[in-house]
Design a protein around this motif. Structure first.
Motif, short mmCIF file in Angstrom:
data_model
loop_
_atom_site.label_atom_id
_atom_site.label_comp_id
_atom_site.label_asym_id
_atom_site.label_seq_id
_atom_site.Cartn_x
_atom_site.Cartn_y
_atom_site.Cartn_z
N VAL A 198 -23.39 5.07 43.50
CA VAL A 198 -23.18 6.36 44.16
C VAL A 198 -22.01 6.27 45.13
O VAL A 198 -21.18 7.19 45.21
N VAL A 199 -21.93 5.17 45.87
CA VAL A 199 -20.81 4.97 46.80
C VAL A 199 -19.48 5.00 46.05
O VAL A 199 -18.52 5.64 46.47
N PHE A 205 -13.92 10.57 45.03
CA PHE A 205 -13.42 11.94 45.20
C PHE A 205 -12.73 12.13 46.55
O PHE A 205 -12.03 13.13 46.76
N PHE A 206 -12.91 11.20 47.48
CA PHE A 206 -12.33 11.34 48.81
C PHE A 206 -11.22 10.33 49.08
O PHE A 206 -10.76 10.18 50.20
N VAL A 207 -10.79 9.63 48.03
CA VAL A 207 -9.72 8.64 48.17
C VAL A 207 -8.37 9.34 48.35
O VAL A 207 -8.06 10.31 47.66
N LYS A 208 -7.58 8.83 49.29
CA LYS A 208 -6.22 9.33 49.53
C LYS A 208 -5.24 8.19 49.32
O LYS A 208 -5.37 7.12 49.92
N GLY A 209 -4.25 8.42 48.47
CA GLY A 209 -3.28 7.38 48.15
C GLY A 209 -2.56 6.84 49.36
O GLY A 209 -2.19 5.66 49.41
N ALA A 210 -2.36 7.67 50.37
CA ALA A 210 -1.62 7.24 51.57
C ALA A 210 -2.34 6.12 52.31
O ALA A 210 -1.70 5.32 53.02
N ASN A 211 -3.66 6.05 52.16
CA ASN A 211 -4.43 5.00 52.86
C ASN A 211 -4.18 3.61 52.29
O ASN A 211 -4.53 2.60 52.92
N TYR A 212 -3.57 3.54 51.09
CA TYR A 212 -3.26 2.24 50.49
C TYR A 212 -1.89 1.71 50.90
O TYR A 212 -1.47 0.65 50.44
N ASP A 213 -1.20 2.44 51.74
CA ASP A 213 0.16 2.05 52.14
C ASP A 213 0.16 1.55 53.59
O ASP A 213 -0.16 2.30 54.52
N PRO A 214 0.45 0.26 53.79
CA PRO A 214 0.78 -0.77 52.80
C PRO A 214 -0.50 -1.41 52.23
O PRO A 214 -1.49 -1.51 52.95
N PHE A 215 -0.43 -1.83 50.98
CA PHE A 215 -1.60 -2.45 50.35
C PHE A 215 -1.86 -3.83 50.95
O PHE A 215 -3.01 -4.19 51.20
N ILE A 216 -0.79 -4.60 51.17
CA ILE A 216 -0.89 -5.88 51.88
C ILE A 216 -0.07 -5.76 53.15
O ILE A 216 1.16 -5.88 53.11
N THR A 324 -15.20 11.47 56.48
CA THR A 324 -14.77 12.50 55.53
C THR A 324 -15.66 13.74 55.59
O THR A 324 -15.52 14.64 54.76
N GLY A 325 -16.58 13.77 56.56
CA GLY A 325 -17.41 14.95 56.73
C GLY A 325 -18.65 14.99 55.86
O GLY A 325 -19.17 16.07 55.57
N HIS A 326 -19.15 13.81 55.44
CA HIS A 326 -20.35 13.76 54.59
C HIS A 326 -21.34 12.76 55.17
O HIS A 326 -21.58 11.68 54.60
#
Length: 507
Positions: A198-199, A205-216, A324-326
């Motif tokens: 479930v997680v 559905f709440f993933v934002k690509g900007a949060n992966y920058d920078p990946f390392i 994320t409001g959930h």
């Protein structure tokens, strides 16, 4: 003297000992049961807590790579465990494997190490479970008296009644039989895996690509008092401690390795498996593959939902959904964590009792503990003894500082088992091996190197505590174990028969 310290117990003799009625465990487990055991013990605190800690302090979104690195280290060891468990289907895991390949003293030391590893692991997980349950009770408006809820009770007295009660209940279940334990584990693991799925699905559905920058994230010097890399690394290789960067990923791997603790417990159930030659490799490797996949997926989702610098350390998954409001998912995840830790605690306790049982059957611990229950066919005496001791420890003691001993103990066992595979291939090439570790000695050698690397990333204090426990183990062996060794007494009897002088008739 050195020859007696490194005398080995033949594989055939180890298997023969399991057929003695008063020392024989009931064979009732299948490959599915073993896989469920593996998943049940691996998925626990690590996936619900460590993801946020290492992402924020060491690796950023690359925590997913840290889980892969730790999974690879475990996979190398798992291939070695699979060969031993299918060739030598006897209770005791790394202890039994070492006795057949390295000798009695190394076997004792690894058995002594495993007893500590599983005891601390059980107590730490029980305390963590208690925290989740207490939190859920608080949400429902129920609150335990402070003196029965942990460390800061009235007048300085505190006993964690929930942690102690959990250990005692699980002790009773283990005494009643392995099949009952397997059924309860299957039910609880199904709930736990459902929560994890479930997680993953809902969080995607709440993933934002900007949060992966920078990946390392770029490497940063460690601030005073911050999370530091082991000083052993700096001493041996001259590298300054740092967070993030490529080295941060490896440092994170040594931390998240705790999330994989316990897959080797599957090997302790070899003697209770109906078809160990076929099912042990499937159970060990299958559970590891499933859990590594889930770990990587969860870490990618949670670092995509919330920027790694903002992740919660105590409850990263639950708090990411709150951000994320959930908030509803937060309570659901806390429930899943509490349920999941139940099986972790039970299976770690199972592993410890089987190692203790195997050592007592060999005479290195009192033989009183080697007799099984006449009806349930379980090692009830060591199970009850250890269950009561761990319940008391979990109730009275805060073990957070000792938790890393579980890591170093497991990694040490990995090293011993990998070396044992190489040695037994040379000393007993004639043995039938239903599963063969590939690329021997290269793969076991890589397993040794990878395990030692992660051990070096652990704090120096952990090494000191580990050394003290090992020194105590040597003392116990030379005071009791060596003189009561069943193998040693059999050898003395054989030598006595050979050297006995002839009778009056000259015969």
């Amino acid at each position: 003297m050195s020859s007696t310290l490194f005398r080995t117990k033949k594989v055939e003799q180890s298997i023969l000992d399991t057929e003695e009625p008063e020392h024989a465990l009931k064979k009732s487990l299948s490959a599915l049961d073993l896989t469920v055991f593996g998943v049940g013990v691996i998925i626990g605190t690590g996936i619900f807590v460590l993801t946020g800690t290492v992402a924020k302090n060491n690796a950023g979104p690359a925590v997913a790579l840290a889980f892969v690195v730790a999974g690879v280290v475990c996979a190398l060891a798992a291939l070695c465990y699979a060969e031993f468990a299918s060739t030598l289907p006897v209770a005791g895991s790394a202890y039994t494997f070492s006795y057949a390949s390295l000798g009695e003293l190394p076997a004792w030391i690894i058995g002594w190490d495993l007893v500590l590893e599983f005891a601390l692991g059980t107590a730490v997980v029980a305390v963590g479970w208690s925290g989740y349950i207490a939190s859920l009770l608080d949400n429902a408006g129920w609150q335990l008296p402070q003196a029965l809820s942990g460390r800061d009770g009235a007048d300085g007295f505190g006993f964690d009644i929930l942690a102690a009660a959990l250990v005692l209940v699980l002790t009773g279940i283990l005494v009643l039989g392995m099949k009952l334990s397997a059924r309860i584990t299957s039910l609880v693991v199904a709930v736990k895996v459902a929560v994890v799925l479930v997680v993953i699905v809902a969080g995607a559905f709440f993933v934002k690509g900007a949060n992966y920058d920078p990946f390392i994230p770029k490497s940063q010097p460690v601030e005073a008092g911050g999370d530091i890399q082991s000083p052993l690394i700096q001493l041996m290789f001259g590298w300054a401690p740092s967070n993030f960067g490529v080295m941060g990923v490896f440092t994170a791997a040594s931390v998240v390795f705790f999330a994989f603790i316990g897959f080797d417990v599957v090997a302790t159930a070899a003697e209770e498996t109906r078809n160990p030659q076929r099912d042990m490799p499937r159970g060990i490797l299958g559970s590891l593959l499933i859990c590594t996949t889930l770990y990587v997926a969860v870490s990618l989702v949670v670092t995509g939902m919330q920027h790694y610098s903002e992740l919660s350390v105590k409850a990263p998954l639950a708090d990411a959904f709150k951000a994320t409001g959930h908030p509803w998912y937060a309570g659901f995840i806390s429930f899943g964590a509490a349920v999941g830790l139940t099986t972790v605690c039970m299976i770690l306790l199972l592993g410890q009792t089987r190692v203790f049982f195997a050592m007592s059957r060999d005479g290195l611990l009192p033989r009183f503990f080697s007799r099984v229950h006449p009806r349930f066919k379980t090692p009830h005496r060591p199970t009850i003894l250890l269950g009561v001791i761990i319940a008391i420890v979990a109730g009275f003691t805060s073990l957070s500082e000792l938790a890393e001993l579980v890591n170093i103990g497991t990694l040490f066992a990995f090293v011993v088992v990998a070396v044992g595979v190489i040695i037994l291939r040379r000393t007993r090439p004639d043995l039938h091996r239903a599963f063969r570790t590939p690329w021997v000695p290269v793969l076991p050698g890589l397993s040794v190197a990878a395990s030692l690397w992660l051990m070096l990333n652990l704090p120096a204090e952990t090494w000191l505590r580990f050394g003290i426990w090992m020194a105590l183990g040597f003392l116990v062996y030379f005071v009791y174990g060596r003189s009561h060794s069943r193998l040693g007494r059999q050898e003395e009897t054989t030598v006595g028969q050979v050297l006995r002088p002839p009778g009056r008739d000259g015969k």
